[in-house]
Motif scaffolding. Structure first.
Motif, PDB file in Angstrom:
ATOM      1  N   TRP A   1      57.169 -14.503  28.462  1.00 56.80           N
ATOM      2  CA  TRP A   1      55.972 -14.785  29.248  1.00 56.80           C
ATOM      3  C   TRP A   1      56.307 -14.965  30.726  1.00 56.80           C
ATOM      4  O   TRP A   1      55.521 -14.566  31.607  1.00 56.80           O
ATOM      5  N   LEU A   2      57.442 -15.552  31.035  1.00 57.91           N
ATOM      6  CA  LEU A   2      57.827 -15.720  32.432  1.00 57.91           C
ATOM      7  C   LEU A   2      57.988 -14.355  33.095  1.00 57.91           C
ATOM      8  O   LEU A   2      57.479 -14.115  34.200  1.00 57.91           O
ATOM      9  N   GLY A   3      58.682 -13.446  32.414  1.00 57.59           N
ATOM     10  CA  GLY A   3      58.879 -12.111  32.961  1.00 57.59           C
ATOM     11  C   GLY A   3      57.571 -11.373  33.152  1.00 57.59           C
ATOM     12  O   GLY A   3      57.329 -10.747  34.188  1.00 57.59           O
ATOM     13  N   VAL A   4      56.688 -11.446  32.156  1.00 58.95           N
ATOM     14  CA  VAL A   4      55.397 -10.766  32.226  1.00 58.95           C
ATOM     15  C   VAL A   4      54.541 -11.341  33.352  1.00 58.95           C
ATOM     16  O   VAL A   4      53.838 -10.611  34.062  1.00 58.95           O
ATOM     17  N   SER A   5      54.602 -12.649  33.536  1.00 60.16           N
ATOM     18  CA  SER A   5      53.761 -13.311  34.545  1.00 60.16           C
ATOM     19  C   SER A   5      54.154 -12.948  35.973  1.00 60.16           C
ATOM     20  O   SER A   5      53.357 -13.117  36.900  1.00 60.16           O
ATOM     21  N   LEU A   6      55.394 -12.465  36.159  1.00 56.97           N
ATOM     22  CA  LEU A   6      55.857 -12.104  37.498  1.00 56.97           C
ATOM     23  C   LEU A   6      55.620 -10.634  37.834  1.00 56.97           C
ATOM     24  O   LEU A   6      55.872 -10.205  38.964  1.00 56.97           O
ATOM     25  N   LEU A   7      55.142  -9.857  36.867  1.00 58.10           N
ATOM     26  CA  LEU A   7      54.873  -8.443  37.134  1.00 58.10           C
ATOM     27  C   LEU A   7      53.898  -8.295  38.296  1.00 58.10           C
ATOM     28  O   LEU A   7      53.004  -9.126  38.461  1.00 58.10           O
ATOM     29  N   PRO A   8      54.044  -7.269  39.126  1.00 57.08           N
ATOM     30  CA  PRO A   8      54.920  -6.103  38.959  1.00 57.08           C
ATOM     31  C   PRO A   8      56.374  -6.320  39.397  1.00 57.08           C
ATOM     32  O   PRO A   8      57.194  -5.425  39.266  1.00 57.08           O
ATOM     33  N   ARG A   9      56.691  -7.504  39.933  1.00 55.07           N
ATOM     34  CA  ARG A   9      58.077  -7.751  40.310  1.00 55.07           C
ATOM     35  C   ARG A   9      58.922  -7.992  39.063  1.00 55.07           C
ATOM     36  O   ARG A   9      58.429  -8.476  38.051  1.00 55.07           O
ATOM     37  N   GLN A  10      60.183  -7.631  39.161  1.00 59.70           N
ATOM     38  CA  GLN A  10      61.095  -7.787  38.041  1.00 59.70           C
ATOM     39  C   GLN A  10      61.950  -9.033  38.216  1.00 59.70           C
ATOM     40  O   GLN A  10      62.243  -9.448  39.334  1.00 59.70           O
ATOM     41  N   ILE A  11      62.341  -9.607  37.098  1.00 56.15           N
ATOM     42  CA  ILE A  11      63.178 -10.801  37.118  1.00 56.15           C
ATOM     43  C   ILE A  11      64.510 -10.486  36.437  1.00 56.15           C
ATOM     44  O   ILE A  11      64.568  -9.722  35.473  1.00 56.15           O
ATOM     45  N   HIS A  12      65.578 -11.055  36.965  1.00 56.66           N
ATOM     46  CA  HIS A  12      66.913 -10.875  36.401  1.00 56.66           C
ATOM     47  C   HIS A  12      67.340 -12.203  35.784  1.00 56.66           C
ATOM     48  O   HIS A  12      67.415 -13.223  36.479  1.00 56.66           O
TER      49      HIS A  12
ATOM     50  N   LYS B   1      78.640 -14.879  41.606  1.00 54.43           N
ATOM     51  CA  LYS B   1      78.742 -13.568  42.248  1.00 54.43           C
ATOM     52  C   LYS B   1      77.561 -12.662  41.917  1.00 54.43           C
ATOM     53  O   LYS B   1      76.944 -12.075  42.822  1.00 54.43           O
ATOM     54  N   ILE B   2      77.232 -12.529  40.636  1.00 51.32           N
ATOM     55  CA  ILE B   2      76.169 -11.606  40.238  1.00 51.32           C
ATOM     56  C   ILE B   2      74.811 -12.036  40.774  1.00 51.32           C
ATOM     57  O   ILE B   2      74.122 -11.242  41.419  1.00 51.32           O
ATOM     58  N   PRO B   3      74.379 -13.289  40.529  1.00 58.46           N
ATOM     59  CA  PRO B   3      73.070 -13.680  41.070  1.00 58.46           C
ATOM     60  C   PRO B   3      73.026 -13.661  42.596  1.00 58.46           C
ATOM     61  O   PRO B   3      71.991 -13.330  43.181  1.00 58.46           O
ATOM     62  N   SER B   4      74.136 -13.984  43.249  1.00 55.88           N
ATOM     63  CA  SER B   4      74.170 -13.948  44.714  1.00 55.88           C
ATOM     64  C   SER B   4      73.960 -12.525  45.221  1.00 55.88           C
ATOM     65  O   SER B   4      73.249 -12.303  46.212  1.00 55.88           O
ATOM     66  N   ARG B   5      74.570 -11.568  44.535  1.00 55.25           N
ATOM     67  CA  ARG B   5      74.394 -10.161  44.919  1.00 55.25           C
ATOM     68  C   ARG B   5      72.951  -9.715  44.713  1.00 55.25           C
ATOM     69  O   ARG B   5      72.370  -9.029  45.559  1.00 55.25           O
ATOM     70  N   LEU B   6      72.352 -10.130  43.607  1.00 55.86           N
ATOM     71  CA  LEU B   6      70.963  -9.775  43.336  1.00 55.86           C
ATOM     72  C   LEU B   6      70.024 -10.378  44.380  1.00 55.86           C
ATOM     73  O   LEU B   6      69.116  -9.711  44.887  1.00 55.86           O
ATOM     74  N   LEU B   7      70.257 -11.642  44.707  1.00 54.45           N
ATOM     75  CA  LEU B   7      69.409 -12.318  45.684  1.00 54.45           C
ATOM     76  C   LEU B   7      69.560 -11.701  47.071  1.00 54.45           C
ATOM     77  O   LEU B   7      68.595 -11.624  47.830  1.00 54.45           O
TER      78      LEU B   7
END
Length: 198
Positions: free
Chosen positions: A47-58, A94-100
């Protein structure tokens, strides 16, 4: 693949009861941020992912879920990345920092586990947001936690809180992390109480 799967998930969840989202205006319209959400099952993730559409969440996900190629590959296509919760290495930052840095949204469940109990919050969400200089958005979900509960067609509820910026002029980095971890816990508790009354 993410938009396609998300649209299917949204359809299924809507049929089984739907969701009422409160304070979505608190979410930045663009740019990077961390969503720190309570975690009581698998449905809150969807539900969290769907609620943020059209943006994507990682999402940060425990590495055990990636042991099989089939499941791991599927999760990767849904923007999940593995984290070793017992022995966290550089990838935790490292991974979340790169995504952000690319303007993406990172979803973290600060309790570190699925629970209905009050759990001491880990500092991951705060540390990552502090490092990347992005806000943290507190979020609380109440509703079905399992696919069995979904079949009871009960409407879910999700509420977002005000953005938290991890900076305090009178604190060093370590003090700020501790302060805002505690503050995040308080805000999640208040949001939970507010959502429970709706």
């Amino acid at each position: 693949m993410y938009p396609f799967i998300a649209s299917i998930v949204k359809g299924i969840l809507t049929i089984t009861g739907g969701i009422k989202v409160y304070n979505k205006s608190q979410l930045p319209k663009d740019g990077a941020y961390v969503v720190a959400c309570t975690h009581t099952g698998y449905i809150d993730i969807l539900w969290l992912g769907v609620s943020l559409l059209p943006r994507q969440i990682h999402y940060m996900a425990k590495k055990e879920l990636f042991k099989t190629k089939l499941i791991g590959g599927f999760l990767s296509r849904l923007n999940a990345f593995p984290v070793d919760r017992d022995n966290p290495g550089p990838s935790v930052l490292k991974i979340p920092s790169r995504l952000l840095s690319k303007g993406e949204i990172v979803g973290i469940f600060p309790s570190g586990t699925r629970t209905n109990e009050q759990t001491a919050l880990k500092q991951g969400a705060i540390t990552i947001a502090q490092r990347s200089k992005v806000p943290v958005i507190p979020a609380v979900y109440l509703g079905p936690n399992t696919f069995t509960e979904l079949l009871k067609f009960k409407k879910a509820k999700l509420i977002f809180g005000e953005p938290m910026y991890i900076y305090h002029p009178e604190m060093d980095a370590k003090q700020a992390r501790e302060h805002f971890t505690h503050e995040l816990g308080k805000r999640l508790s208040l949001l939970h109480d507010e959502l429970a009354k709706k």
